[in-house]
Design an enzyme around this catalytic site. Structure first.
Site, PDB file in Angstrom:
ATOM      1  N   TYR A  32       0.844  -1.203   0.000  1.00 25.78           N
ATOM      2  CA  TYR A  32       0.000   0.000   0.000  1.00 25.78           C
ATOM      3  C   TYR A  32       0.882   1.257   0.000  1.00 25.78           C
ATOM      4  O   TYR A  32       0.877   2.058   0.929  1.00 25.78           O
ATOM      5  CB  TYR A  32      -0.990   0.017   1.168  1.00 25.78           C
ATOM      6  N   GLU A  35       4.453   7.866  -0.996  1.00 27.91           N
ATOM      7  CA  GLU A  35       5.719   8.462  -1.449  1.00 27.91           C
ATOM      8  C   GLU A  35       6.893   8.044  -0.532  1.00 27.91           C
ATOM      9  O   GLU A  35       8.029   7.897  -0.998  1.00 27.91           O
ATOM     10  CB  GLU A  35       5.555   9.991  -1.500  1.00 27.91           C
ATOM     11  N   HIS A  37       7.474   5.119   0.886  1.00 23.21           N
ATOM     12  CA  HIS A  37       8.016   3.835   0.402  1.00 23.21           C
ATOM     13  C   HIS A  37       8.863   4.054  -0.852  1.00 23.21           C
ATOM     14  O   HIS A  37       9.927   3.463  -1.016  1.00 23.21           O
ATOM     15  CB  HIS A  37       6.865   2.887   0.007  1.00 23.21           C
ATOM     16  N   GLN A  61       3.474  -9.703  13.360  1.00 25.21           N
ATOM     17  CA  GLN A  61       3.817  -8.442  14.017  1.00 25.21           C
ATOM     18  C   GLN A  61       2.581  -7.643  14.445  1.00 25.21           C
ATOM     19  O   GLN A  61       2.704  -6.535  14.949  1.00 25.21           O
ATOM     20  CB  GLN A  61       4.748  -7.604  13.151  1.00 25.21           C
ATOM     21  N   GLY A 147      12.752   2.934   6.937  1.00 29.60           N
ATOM     22  CA  GLY A 147      12.401   4.326   7.239  1.00 29.60           C
ATOM     23  C   GLY A 147      12.690   4.672   8.697  1.00 29.60           C
ATOM     24  O   GLY A 147      12.555   3.843   9.588  1.00 29.60           O
ATOM     25  N   LYS A 149      10.962   6.794  10.419  1.00 31.14           N
ATOM     26  CA  LYS A 149       9.737   7.040  11.193  1.00 31.14           C
ATOM     27  C   LYS A 149       9.583   5.919  12.219  1.00 31.14           C
ATOM     28  O   LYS A 149       9.229   6.155  13.364  1.00 31.14           O
ATOM     29  CB  LYS A 149       8.498   7.094  10.295  1.00 31.14           C
ATOM     30  N   ASP A 150       9.876   4.683  11.774  1.00 28.41           N
ATOM     31  CA  ASP A 150       9.857   3.532  12.681  1.00 28.41           C
ATOM     32  C   ASP A 150      11.257   3.375  13.261  1.00 28.41           C
ATOM     33  O   ASP A 150      11.932   2.381  13.026  1.00 28.41           O
ATOM     34  CB  ASP A 150       9.463   2.275  11.906  1.00 28.41           C
ATOM     35  N   SER A 186       1.022   4.154   5.776  1.00 25.22           N
ATOM     36  CA  SER A 186      -0.098   3.470   5.106  1.00 25.22           C
ATOM     37  C   SER A 186      -1.357   3.573   5.955  1.00 25.22           C
ATOM     38  O   SER A 186      -2.470   3.503   5.449  1.00 25.22           O
ATOM     39  CB  SER A 186       0.242   1.996   4.882  1.00 25.22           C
ATOM     40  N   ARG A 187      -1.184   3.726   7.271  1.00 32.08           N
ATOM     41  CA  ARG A 187      -2.345   3.783   8.170  1.00 32.08           C
ATOM     42  C   ARG A 187      -3.053   5.131   8.127  1.00 32.08           C
ATOM     43  O   ARG A 187      -4.152   5.261   8.682  1.00 32.08           O
ATOM     44  CB  ARG A 187      -1.919   3.440   9.596  1.00 32.08           C
TER      45      ARG A 187
HETATM   46  O1  PAF Z   1       8.031  -1.397   8.345  1.00 33.09           O
HETATM   47  C1  PAF Z   1       7.326  -2.294   7.837  1.00 33.09           C
HETATM   48  O2  PAF Z   1       6.611  -2.056   6.880  1.00 33.09           O
HETATM   49  C2  PAF Z   1       7.360  -3.694   8.411  1.00 33.09           C
HETATM   50  O3  PAF Z   1       7.504  -3.671   9.790  1.00 33.09           O
HETATM   51  C3  PAF Z   1       8.440  -4.601   7.769  1.00 33.09           C
HETATM   52  C4  PAF Z   1       9.846  -4.071   8.033  1.00 33.09           C
HETATM   53  C5  PAF Z   1       8.207  -4.683   6.282  1.00 33.09           C
HETATM   54  C6  PAF Z   1       8.353  -6.007   8.350  1.00 33.09           C
HETATM   55  O4  PAF Z   1       7.130  -6.591   8.101  1.00 33.09           O
END
Ligand code: PAF
Length: 283
Positions: A32, A35, A37, A61, A147, A149-150, A186-187
């Site tokens: 999903y 920009e 990604h 996860q 990224g 952000k995470d 995406s959320r």
């Molecule tokens: O950041 C994400 O989109 C997910 O946590 C990842 C790294 C693809 C693992 O599923």
């Protein structure tokens, strides 16, 4: 661009690329695309010879009751966008392919995962670490882009790669924001117009403390209080956490000596958003 759905074909494909002496760049995703990604993909493309991405909404996860089933998906649109970003191969396995019925092995990164997002999402990073190890084992990338952000995820992955002596370079890409400052995610599609407006307070509060830091404030509790006050003043924003932490250890800091991260997670309606800012870096 090729799309591969099974592990055996993916392994053979990646091995073939490697045997030609090419550097494999990799961006793991849950699809999903926005920009943000695409920026990760463009960065990975620049630092590699062959770009592979994965699209896999990783069930391990998500906590029970989270948005696994409603997580947005649009494979056709993602394929077009990936191709426009220069992706050569998409690995898009099914959940059954990655986690067959007799699956029992999980990867746990200790300490870094029991704070910040790990408090309200206690199984999340185990799922992330597990899927990322599996993807790295299948694709054997030379470099992988994540990224910022995470940033907790990025820190956990870096630690895991170091601890497990994995042969992959992990690169962080700066958070990509909408023109009004909202961090891309995406959320974000879950947000109503009103909620999206409210969500701007996340970045506004981070920009505010950046200014306080620039003006000389170093007391982490005061910085934290200021963020909490700003976010709480916006009705319908429910703070999960606001923390000021050391960028490597993710442990709380009292006084910001050098660099620190202000990290937060906030629920707006039923959507949980995260964001962060580094203080002491170009500040
Ligand atoms: O950041 C994400 O989109 C997910 O946590 C990842 C790294 C693809 C693992 O599923």
């Amino acid at each position: 661009m090729v799309v591969i759905e099974d592990i055996a074909t993916m392994k053979a494909y990646a091995l073939d690329i490697k045997s030609k002496g090419k550097i494999i760049g990799f961006v793991p995703t849950m699809g999903y695309f926005h920009e943000g990604h695409l920026m990760l993909m463009r960065m990975a493309k620049k630092i590699s010879d062959h770009l592979i991405i994965s699209i896999f909404v990783n069930p391990t996860q998500f906590e029970a009751g989270e948005d696994l089933d409603k997580y947005p998906r649009d494979m056709e649109r993602d394929k077009n966008l990936a191709s426009s970003a220069g992706v050569e191969c998409i690995f898009a396995p099914s959940a059954k392919e990655m986690y067959p019925e007799d699956y029992t092995t999980y990867v746990t990164v200790e300490n870094l995962t029991n704070r910040l997002c790990g408090v309200s999402r206690p199984h999340h990073f185990r799922g992330v670490a597990t899927i990322v190890v599996k993807l790295f084992n299948i694709i054997e990338p030379d470099v992988a882009v994540f990224g910022k952000k995470d940033f907790q995820q990025l820190t956990v992955i870096k630690q895991m790669v170091k601890d497990l002596n994995m042969n992959v370079k992990i690169v962080g890409h700066p958070t990509v924001r909408e023109s009004d400052g909202l961090a891309m995610s995406s959320r974000n599609v879950y947000l109503s117009l009103d909620e999206r407006e409210k969500a701007l307070i996340l970045n506004k509060s981070l920009q505010h403390v950046k200014n306080l830091f620039k003006a000389g404030l170093r007391d982490a509790s005061k910085i934290k209080e200021s963020v909490i006050q700003m976010i709480s003043s916006e009705k319908g924003c429910d703070i999960d956490y606001v923390e000021i932490v050391d960028p490597e250890r993710l442990s709380p800091v009292n006084t910001i000596e050098d660099k620190a991260i202000v990290a937060l997670a906030v629920r707006i309606g039923s959507t949980r958003l995260i964001d962060n800012i580094v203080l002491g870096e170009q500040c």
